[in-house]
Enzyme design. Structure first.
Site, PDB file in Angstrom:
ATOM      1  N   ASN A  38     -66.023  11.751  13.445  1.00  0.00           N
ATOM      2  CA  ASN A  38     -67.272  11.486  12.734  1.00  0.00           C
ATOM      3  C   ASN A  38     -67.243  12.023  11.306  1.00  0.00           C
ATOM      4  OD1 ASN A  38     -68.091  10.363  15.086  1.00  0.00           O
ATOM      5  ND2 ASN A  38     -69.714  11.836  15.527  1.00  0.00           N
ATOM      6  N   LEU A  39     -67.998  11.379  10.455  1.00  0.00           N
ATOM      7  CA  LEU A  39     -68.018  11.735   9.032  1.00  0.00           C
ATOM      8  C   LEU A  39     -68.362  13.201   8.813  1.00  0.00           C
ATOM      9  CD1 LEU A  39     -67.943  10.852   6.049  1.00  0.00           C
ATOM     10  CD2 LEU A  39     -70.356  10.238   6.264  1.00  0.00           C
ATOM     11  N   LYS A  40     -69.305  13.735   9.601  1.00  0.00           N
ATOM     12  CA  LYS A  40     -69.737  15.115   9.385  1.00  0.00           C
ATOM     13  C   LYS A  40     -68.633  16.118   9.652  1.00  0.00           C
ATOM     14  CE  LYS A  40     -71.576  15.551  14.067  1.00  0.00           C
ATOM     15  NZ  LYS A  40     -72.786  15.751  14.883  1.00  0.00           N
ATOM     16  N   GLY A  41     -67.679  15.756  10.479  1.00  0.00           N
ATOM     17  CA  GLY A  41     -66.499  16.585  10.681  1.00  0.00           C
ATOM     18  C   GLY A  41     -66.734  17.868  11.433  1.00  0.00           C
ATOM     19  N   TYR A  42     -65.949  18.884  11.060  1.00  0.00           N
ATOM     20  CA  TYR A  42     -65.936  20.141  11.817  1.00  0.00           C
ATOM     21  C   TYR A  42     -65.594  21.289  10.878  1.00  0.00           C
ATOM     22  CZ  TYR A  42     -63.768  23.698  14.817  1.00  0.00           C
ATOM     23  OH  TYR A  42     -63.401  24.874  15.419  1.00  0.00           O
TER      24      TYR A  42
END
Length: 267
Positions: free
Chosen positions: A124-128
């Site tokens: 996902n774009l928001k990542g980690y």
């Protein structure tokens, strides 16, 4: 030689805390069983810091004690990353140079595994941990197929979409479920005739890199892996594959292997 010992209350006191569940009732017998297990594990002296019955016949323990073991850091063999950690811009540039098109990536939790948190964190774009996910990369075309995707379905979709890479998340490892699932996927890819054309990456909090060679995967990522690490590996692996393919196309034809002399019985 650089040796270390656990830090509990003071430096080098060797004190550790371990937790486990035993099939025994909470009580004096259960406490004695927990201490016996701790002693067998090299935790001595030890005491039971917590004892809680989970259900009839099963009790959870937390045991605290000291170990005598030292760890020699110089003697440890740690697998180092064999490719450079690239920025998103460098990954995109490398893929443009290698493929001349976007890289198609399918992500899924396969078979009975329904835990998508790790997969979503990578894709996902928001990542980690402040690291943007693979959807952020311009040259990566991401298809997140979600949870409980059968191996057959994933292989079929990979064929239809001409996928370049598969990212497979496996969180459940009880009774080696992850090994069975990943081995099944590899078998299906081979049977479909596309194993050599797709990069297969597995990830999960309890997975170890050594699993890649064991199961015929290209790479395995464990706990703490960031999207940037996966993206950098993809760029590296794609370049290596295309480089091999180009080398095969430009290599001169191999000379014919001379036929072996006939055996006496055939002469």
């Amino acid at each position: 030689m650089t040796t270390i010992r656990p830090y509990g209350d003071t430096t080098d006191d060797g004190r550790v805390q371990v937790s486990f569940t035993l099939p025994v009732e909470a009580g004096p017998l259960g406490r004695a069983a927990a201490l016996a297990l701790a002693d067998a594990m090299g935790v001595h002296p030890a005491f039971v810091a917590h004892m809680e019955q989970l259900t009839p016949g099963y009790t959870f323990f937390v045991v605290y004690g000291a170990v005598l073991h030292d760890i020699d850091l110089d003697a440890l063999e740690v697998e180092e990353r064999r490719y450079p950690l690239l920025s998103p811009q460098e990954v995109d540039q490398r893929i443009r140079e290698v493929l001349k098109r976007r890289c198609i990536v399918l992500g899924a939790c396969i078979e009975t595994d329904a835990h998508t948190v790790g997969l979503d964190a990578i894709l996902n774009l928001k990542g980690y941990a402040g690291d943007k996910g693979l959807e952020y990369y311009r040259e990566l075309e991401i298809h997140n197929l979600g949870a409980q995707v059968s191996s057959e379905e994933l292989v079929s979709i990979a064929q239809d979409r001409r996928a370049d890479a598969l990212l497979v998340s496996q969180v459940v490892t009880q009774r080696d479920a992850h090994r069975h699932h990943l081995a099944r996927l590899v078998t299906n890819l081979v049977d479909a005739g596309i194993r050599d054309g797709v990069i297969v990456i597995a990830g999960g909090p309890r997975l170890q890199p050594a699993l890649a060679a064991e199961l015929g995967l290209d790479a395995v990522f464990g706990a703490g892996t960031t999207p940037r690490e996966v993206a950098s590996y993809l760029a590296h692996a794609l370049a290596a594959r295309v480089g091999v393919a180009r080398s095969d196309q430009t290599s001169p034809p191999r000379p014919a292997t001379p036929a072996p002399p006939p055996s006496r019985g055939e002469a």
